[in-house]
Design a protein around this motif. Structure first.
Motif: not given
Length: 452
Positions: A130-132, A137-139, A189-191
């Protein structure tokens, strides 16, 4: 949450939400989640572990949406699953998880968010970003993802060869808050990893923790480094962990010796392709004479039975996770120079074994805990390629999370049990029906009931 659910469901016919569509969805002020409450941590005091009831400790309640920090993502959870750490959390063993949250809360201003009077549990998910946060940057919003449960800070050099060695390594949804048994989850994000496109939401959510754990423990060079031809003893071979270990052994050219506890579970192993199977209940193995005394004669009887199944060979690798009940036997039956890998202790943490059989036969015991990002990614890639398959047997609603944990605690399940969060029913989220059709029998191998 209704608007988010409806937008994701409506995208099913034409493909995933675009980044713009997902980013424009308004975030709610609150969402439903399966939580434990700090005030309940003594509710099972004096009650034996086997009698503790997760249905009494797991509550479904509305919670505020957490603040999004740098390097993080908010994910709309379509489905999740129950792992044994959910059981440990729900019965407050080996200690209440609020101690983990308090420790994490002292790390930084941002980590204070996790130290709350409630703990949102769950270490798996499949859903939509939904949000980052800043620096991601990768998602992007709209990405359909699964999440692995390793949370790391990586501010110490110790974690940069193997992130599992980071001093601030934690298991998300167990040692951190905002887990996957909820309508929204907060992850780093790295999950995140791509959702396998031939699986439904609940199928995609079920492998994460156990599949990655089995990969590291058995396949990775950080674990046993399994090779073709190895004889691999797998305890609980039809269970959440063991079912993936059995698949990895078969896919990697090894010979799994599957230990199960019923004829039904033996049939599951045969359906996966295993031939060497020991029903420990039917054959009456009792490795302990009483609570304090093991029975080496039973170790020897067990070793003899293994050699009957392997053509006279001993075990190269033991895939250990029951712990106290089986560990003495595991050390004994391993061949000279062989390896015992252990990732859990579901029957008790205080292991006992005869050390003569370890040191004089140059055996190794390797501790293995979850997996680093690369190992989790590789394990998920094998799922996406249809080389390894989900072992989902039953699916519950979010409201029935306590019952799901109860069934896992009582070993009333096979493989993994899933939990629907935002998904209103099973079978949704499939993007590649042709690939699914090629693997449908394997996907449904553990299912109770008809085809999905």
């Amino acid at each position: 949450m209704h608007a988010i659910r409806e937008a994701i469901l409506a995208s099913g016919e034409r493909g995933p939400l675009t980044p713009r569509e997902a980013a424009r969805l308004p975030l709610p002020e609150s969402y439903r989640a399966a939580v434990l409450r700090r005030e309940d941590t003594e509710m099972f005091a004096g009650i034996p572990s086997a009698e503790k009831d997760p249905r009494k400790s797991v509550h479904i309640q509305d919670v505020p949406v957490p603040e999004l920090g740098p390097g993080e993502a908010l994910v709309a959870v379509m489905a999740s699953s129950v792992n044994y750490n959910t059981v440990w959390s729900s019965i407050f063993e080996p200690l209440p998880t609020f101690a983990f949250l308090e420790r994490y809360g002292r790390l930084s201003e941002l980590s204070k968010r996790h130290d709350l009077p409630y703990h949102i549990i769950g270490s798996d998910l499949a859903g939509v970003v939904l949000r980052t946060g800043a620096g991601v940057n990768s998602w992007k919003p709209g990405d359909e993802v699964v999440a692995h449960c390793l949370s790391v800070e990586l501010e110490s050099s110790d974690g940069h060869n193997d992130t599992m060695l980071d001093p601030e390594q934690r298991i998300w949804g167990f040692e951190t808050n905002f887990g996957g048994l909820a309508e929204i989850a907060l992850v780093k994000s790295n999950q995140l990893m791509p959702k396998p496109d031939h699986l439904s939401w609940e199928e995609a959510a079920s492998p994460g923790l156990v599949n990655s754990t089995a990969y590291r423990q058995l396949v990775s060079r950080n674990g046993a480094g399994m090779k073709q031809g190895d004889n691999v003893l797998i305890w609980g071979a039809s269970g959440g962990l063991g079912s993936y270990a059995t698949q990895f052994a078969l896919a990697g050219g090894a010979n799994p010796i599957c230990v199960v506890s019923s004829p039904q579970k033996a049939e599951i192993c045969r359906a996966m392709g295993a031939e060497a199977i020991i029903d420990r209940n039917a054959e009456g193995y009792k490795f302990w004479k009483d609570e304090r005394t093991q029975d080496p004669k039973e170790w020897k009887r067990f070793g003899k039975r293994i050699r009957e199944l392997t053509g006279g060979e001993d075990i190269d690798i033991v895939f250990e996770h029951p712990g106290r009940e089986t560990f003495g036997a595991s050390v004994y039956v391993t061949r000279k120079g062989g390896t015992i890998t252990t990732c859990a202790s579901t029957s008790g943490y205080m292991h006992e074994y005869d050390n003569r059989y370890l040191w004089m036969s140059l055996k190794r015991i390797i501790g293995s805990h979850f997996a680093n990002y690369r190992e989790a990614w590789e394990a998920n890639r094998l799922i996406a390629k249809g080389k390894i398959h989900p072992t989902l047997s039953k699916v519950y609603s979010l409201e029935d999370t306590g019952q799901a944990a109860y069934d896992v605690h009582r070993n009333l399940h096979q493989g993994k049990v899933g939990v629907l969060a935002l998904a209103p029913q099973e079978g949704l989220g499939v993007r590649d029906p042709e690939k699914r059709a090629r693997h449908i029998d394997a996907i449904n191998r553990f299912r109770i009931g008809g085809d999905q």
